[in-house]
Design an enzyme around this catalytic site. Structure first.
Site, short mmCIF file in Angstrom:
data_model
loop_
_atom_site.label_atom_id
_atom_site.label_comp_id
_atom_site.label_asym_id
_atom_site.label_seq_id
_atom_site.Cartn_x
_atom_site.Cartn_y
_atom_site.Cartn_z
N ASP A 88 0.83 -1.21 0.00
CA ASP A 88 0.00 0.00 0.00
C ASP A 88 0.87 1.26 0.00
O ASP A 88 1.99 1.24 0.50
CB ASP A 88 -0.92 -0.04 1.24
N LEU A 113 10.78 -20.37 -4.50
CA LEU A 113 9.76 -19.47 -3.94
C LEU A 113 8.48 -19.48 -4.79
O LEU A 113 8.56 -19.38 -6.02
CB LEU A 113 10.32 -18.04 -3.92
N HIS A 142 2.37 3.38 -8.90
CA HIS A 142 2.15 1.96 -9.17
C HIS A 142 3.33 1.39 -9.97
O HIS A 142 3.77 0.27 -9.74
CB HIS A 142 0.85 1.75 -9.95
C1 IPE Z 1 -5.57 -2.71 -0.19
O1 IPE Z 1 -5.22 -1.39 -0.35
C2 IPE Z 1 -5.53 -3.43 -1.49
C3 IPE Z 1 -4.20 -3.60 -2.08
C4 IPE Z 1 -3.07 -3.27 -1.55
C5 IPE Z 1 -4.20 -4.23 -3.37
P1 IPE Z 1 -6.30 -0.23 -0.53
O2 IPE Z 1 -5.54 1.03 -0.67
O3 IPE Z 1 -7.24 -0.58 -1.63
O4 IPE Z 1 -7.09 -0.31 0.84
P2 IPE Z 1 -7.99 0.77 1.58
O5 IPE Z 1 -8.98 1.29 0.59
O6 IPE Z 1 -7.06 1.85 2.04
O7 IPE Z 1 -8.59 0.02 2.72
C1 IPE Z 2 -1.54 0.27 -3.34
O1 IPE Z 2 -1.37 1.63 -3.41
C2 IPE Z 2 -1.83 -0.36 -4.66
C3 IPE Z 2 -3.23 -0.75 -4.86
C4 IPE Z 2 -4.16 -0.71 -3.96
C5 IPE Z 2 -3.58 -1.23 -6.17
P1 IPE Z 2 -2.58 2.65 -3.37
O2 IPE Z 2 -2.99 2.94 -4.78
O3 IPE Z 2 -3.68 2.17 -2.52
O4 IPE Z 2 -1.88 3.91 -2.74
P2 IPE Z 2 -2.49 4.92 -1.68
O5 IPE Z 2 -3.00 4.10 -0.54
O6 IPE Z 2 -3.58 5.67 -2.36
O7 IPE Z 2 -1.33 5.77 -1.30
MG MG Z 3 -4.12 2.38 -0.56
#
Ligand code: IPE
Ligand code: IPE
Ligand code: MG
Length: 264
Positions: free
Chosen positions: A38, A149, A55
């Site tokens: 995240d 792995l 990303h």
């Molecule tokens: C969780 O992250 C999903 C992934 C890392 C793929 P999100 O960014 O979607 O989660 P919330 O919305 O903060 O709970």
């Molecule tokens: C995690 O990063 C990747 C996915 C959930 C696909 P985020 O896109 O959720 O990044 P933040 O949480 O908005 O910083």
């Molecule tokens: Mg996120």
């Protein structure tokens, strides 16, 4: 002389990473590490970049962390890459995220094959765009015989959806008389989950400072150790991974018993 000293200084972190790897490997290494990757969006925002740049950078972290996990002898690395709730995001971001497996695998598949990594996926495969399916399928086929792995991508994964599907499967078996209600136990439910063939996660890491599961492996993490870090996923590196595992190795996993409890 100064130059020599400076060179020594910059070489030190490398050496200490090597030492840390050796120390971690001399103790019990978690068999299954699961990571909620995240913070990509925030990483980009801090740099005035579009979210997709975060990303893309996060994809490079996947490569780094796969390498160190392999080196440490971790058996399964599950990476939460796209949740069933992430479809709520703007189409442009979703389209980019769906292209990432293709880009990641076309760049790194030879390396994964060479490192004896086996690519797998959990989540709803059918709903993915065709190009994403093809990329994942190709990687799974190319690495099917590898026994190092397991790099398990949770892609279009949602734990509640997984549980609903497993309950439906079990209900069907009861309805057609293959099993009875009394046959339902924890191991039967576990065997109908997408992770049936994998050990349960020993360690769950979430980056970016969020302290929640976001519909990830609700059943499977019943006795996982949790590690939360403020580091954003694109900044997460081998040292961060080692810190999480070093911390894990200091924990006393009791699984409900009093074993290892100093008070007994
Ligand atoms: C969780 O992250 C999903 C992934 C890392 C793929 P999100 O960014 O979607 O989660 P919330 O919305 O903060 O709970
Ligand atoms: C995690 O990063 C990747 C996915 C959930 C696909 P985020 O896109 O959720 O990044 P933040 O949480 O908005 O910083
Ligand atoms: Mg996120």
């Amino acid at each position: 002389m100064l130059e020599k000293l400076l060179r020594k200084k910059t070489a030190a972190p490398d050496r200490s990473i090597t030492e840390r790897i050796a120390a971690v490997k001399s103790k019990q290494v978690p068999a299954h590490v699961a990571i909620i990757m995240d913070g990509n969006g925030r990483w980009a925002k801090r740099r005035n970049l579009p979210r997709i740049a975060g990303h893309h950078e996060g994809m490079k972290t996947v490569r780094k962390i796969t390498r160190i996990a392999n080196e440490l002898g971790i058996k399964v690395l599950t990476l939460y890459a796209f949740s069933t709730e992430n479809w709520k995001r703007p189409k442009m971001e979703i389209d980019f995220l769906m292209k990432l497996p293709g880009e990641f695998l076309s760049t790194y598949l030879p390396e994964l094959v060479e490192q004896n990594v086996k690519v797998e996926m959990i989540g709803n495969f059918e709903m993915l765009p065709d190009h994403t399916k093809h990329a994942i399928q190709r990687a799974m086929e190319a690495t099917a015989d590898n026994d190092g792995l397991t790099l398990n991508f949770a892609m279009n994964y949602g734990s509640r959806l997984e549980l609903v599907e497993s309950f439906k499967e079990i209900a069907t078996l009861i309805a057609d008389g293959s099993i009875s209600v009394e046959d339902i136990d924890e191991s039967l439910i576990g065997s109908h989950l997408m992770t049936a063939h994998l050990p349960e996660p020993d360690l769950l890491i979430r980056t970016s400072g969020e302290v929640r599961l976001s519909n990830f492996m609700l059943w499977q993490v019943a006795y996982a150790e949790f590690s939360f870090t403020d580091v954003l996923w694109p900044d997460f590196n081998a040292s961060c991974m080692l810190s999480a595992i070093e911390d894990f190795q200091l924990r006393n996993r009791r699984f409900g018993s009093l074993e290892g409890d100093g008070n007994v």
